[in-house]
Design an enzyme around this catalytic site. Sequence first.
Site, PDB file in Angstrom:
ATOM      1  N   ASP A 110       0.283   2.653  30.728  1.00 12.57           N
ATOM      2  CA  ASP A 110       1.282   3.006  31.607  1.00 12.57           C
ATOM      3  C   ASP A 110       2.401   1.995  31.706  1.00 12.57           C
ATOM      4  O   ASP A 110       2.308   0.827  31.048  1.00 12.57           O
ATOM      5  CB  ASP A 110       0.920   3.306  33.119  1.00 12.57           C
ATOM      6  CG  ASP A 110       2.198   3.536  33.846  1.00 12.57           C
ATOM      7  OD1 ASP A 110       2.821   4.312  33.658  1.00 12.57           O
ATOM      8  OD2 ASP A 110       2.176   3.038  35.239  1.00 12.57           O
ATOM      9  N   SER A 111       3.684   2.292  31.849  1.00  9.32           N
ATOM     10  CA  SER A 111       4.894   1.277  32.047  1.00  9.32           C
ATOM     11  C   SER A 111       4.517   0.094  33.046  1.00  9.32           C
ATOM     12  O   SER A 111       5.045  -0.978  33.026  1.00  9.32           O
ATOM     13  CB  SER A 111       6.061   2.004  32.476  1.00  9.32           C
ATOM     14  OG  SER A 111       5.887   2.840  33.636  1.00  9.32           O
ATOM     15  N   CYS A 150       1.497   7.203  31.829  1.00 11.99           N
ATOM     16  CA  CYS A 150       2.843   7.207  31.930  1.00 11.99           C
ATOM     17  C   CYS A 150       3.575   8.697  32.077  1.00 11.99           C
ATOM     18  O   CYS A 150       3.342   9.015  30.794  1.00 11.99           O
ATOM     19  CB  CYS A 150       3.645   6.300  31.450  1.00 11.99           C
ATOM     20  SG  CYS A 150       5.495   6.020  31.958  1.00 11.99           S
ATOM     21  N   GLU A 188       6.886   1.060  45.394  1.00 15.37           N
ATOM     22  CA  GLU A 188       6.560  -0.355  44.885  1.00 15.37           C
ATOM     23  C   GLU A 188       6.819  -1.222  46.262  1.00 15.37           C
ATOM     24  O   GLU A 188       6.039  -2.395  46.024  1.00 15.37           O
ATOM     25  CB  GLU A 188       7.090  -0.659  43.619  1.00 15.37           C
ATOM     26  CG  GLU A 188       6.574   0.023  42.492  1.00 15.37           C
ATOM     27  CD  GLU A 188       6.966  -0.440  41.274  1.00 15.37           C
ATOM     28  OE1 GLU A 188       7.989  -1.251  41.129  1.00 15.37           O
ATOM     29  OE2 GLU A 188       6.343   0.172  39.948  1.00 15.37           O
ATOM     30  N   CYS A 226       4.985  11.952  38.099  1.00 18.17           N
ATOM     31  CA  CYS A 226       5.100  10.621  38.071  1.00 18.17           C
ATOM     32  C   CYS A 226       3.815   9.736  38.628  1.00 18.17           C
ATOM     33  O   CYS A 226       3.384  10.200  39.815  1.00 18.17           O
ATOM     34  CB  CYS A 226       6.413  10.070  38.982  1.00 18.17           C
ATOM     35  SG  CYS A 226       6.569   8.280  38.592  1.00 18.17           S
ATOM     36  N   HIS A 281       3.663   7.091  40.272  1.00 18.26           N
ATOM     37  CA  HIS A 281       3.667   6.592  41.734  1.00 18.26           C
ATOM     38  C   HIS A 281       3.507   7.607  42.905  1.00 18.26           C
ATOM     39  O   HIS A 281       3.223   7.310  43.852  1.00 18.26           O
ATOM     40  CB  HIS A 281       5.174   5.864  41.765  1.00 18.26           C
ATOM     41  CG  HIS A 281       5.104   4.791  41.042  1.00 18.26           C
ATOM     42  ND1 HIS A 281       5.058   4.542  39.893  1.00 18.26           N
ATOM     43  CD2 HIS A 281       5.377   3.326  41.556  1.00 18.26           C
ATOM     44  CE1 HIS A 281       5.119   3.326  39.182  1.00 18.26           C
ATOM     45  NE2 HIS A 281       5.375   2.647  40.395  1.00 18.26           N
TER      46      HIS A 281
HETATM   47  N1  DGL Z   1       4.985   5.415  35.298  1.00 17.69           N
HETATM   48  C1  DGL Z   1       6.396   5.807  35.291  1.00 17.69           C
HETATM   49  C2  DGL Z   1       6.125   7.259  35.058  1.00 17.69           C
HETATM   50  O1  DGL Z   1       5.095   8.070  35.324  1.00 17.69           O
HETATM   51  C3  DGL Z   1       7.289   5.576  36.589  1.00 17.69           C
HETATM   52  C4  DGL Z   1       7.615   4.389  36.337  1.00 17.69           C
HETATM   53  C5  DGL Z   1       8.799   3.941  35.368  1.00 17.69           C
HETATM   54  O2  DGL Z   1       9.817   4.503  35.534  1.00 17.69           O
HETATM   55  O3  DGL Z   1       8.433   3.175  34.650  1.00 17.69           O
HETATM   56  O4  DGL Z   1       7.220   8.105  34.930  1.00 17.69           O
END
Ligand code: DGL
Length: 277
Positions: free
Chosen positions: A15-16, A78, A155, A193, A195
């Site tokens: 993931d990012s 991600c 976050e 997403c 989050h």
């Molecule tokens: N992990 C990203 C997603 O699921 C969200 C956070 C980011 O923008 O890096 O799209």
Amino acid sequence: MAQPLSHPARIGVFDSGFGGLTVLQALLRYIPSAEFLYLGDTARLPYGAKSRKTIARYAVSAAEFLLDQGSQYLVIACNTASALALDDIRAAAPVPVLGVVETGANAAKAHSHSGDVMVIATAATVESHAYSAACAERGLHAIEKACPLLVPLVEEGWIDHPVTSEVLRIYFSELLAQAREAALHPDTLLLGCTHYPLLRSQIEAALPESIHVIDSAEVTAAQVAAAVHLPAAVAAPPPPRFFATDSPEKFRRLGSRFLGQPIHHVELIDLESSTRA
Ligand code: DGL
């Protein structure tokens, strides 16, 4: 046919940042006998506001790291990387790669009766229209909405917070108006997403009861479990290993919230210098 994994069955999750830990949490429940490596590219997040080219470059270097660590299967947790870089990652990886856009669209297909689906995601994911394309391939019609304020709110830990409730109310009134204008009758909302699963109850409270919410973390874990064939367990697998490209301390602190359990050790890595030529 399920992909056979050899011993030790090692699955890389990318993931990012921390959000993909919602996917890892579900994977640990669905596949307790596998060994997981989790990489959060925290130095370069957010991906959701970046260009396709940059996201692909970052995501491929992250995937290469997880392959170098012996991953036999890659889960791209991600949504943004799944939407914009899955083909690049697959081209670079000699192992199966599963992205959350396809697993989310599969779940929407299984749940939607009207065939009309709403998707909320980052700006980059929405602009890619990867979800509408994946839904269209399955005979569904999707409308998508970028909700860029939700990642920072999560976050910040503002889950049960009046500001978050108000932001959700505004986003959904716009999305439902968009659906009405398009003469659609959505019965399903895809959380596109990493989050958003943390806001699931707030999201459900902000929507008409008739709308079923799909959490891509849960459905992804179920689909990975169905897609892999694990060797007979000889012993309990080692605990997951966590890698981050920025502050291990921040990863431990924020990540524990996403994973729903304490994270004790995080290894700091440098993807810029480890990128293969
Ligand atoms: N992990 C990203 C997603 O699921 C969200 C956070 C980011 O923008 O890096 O799209």
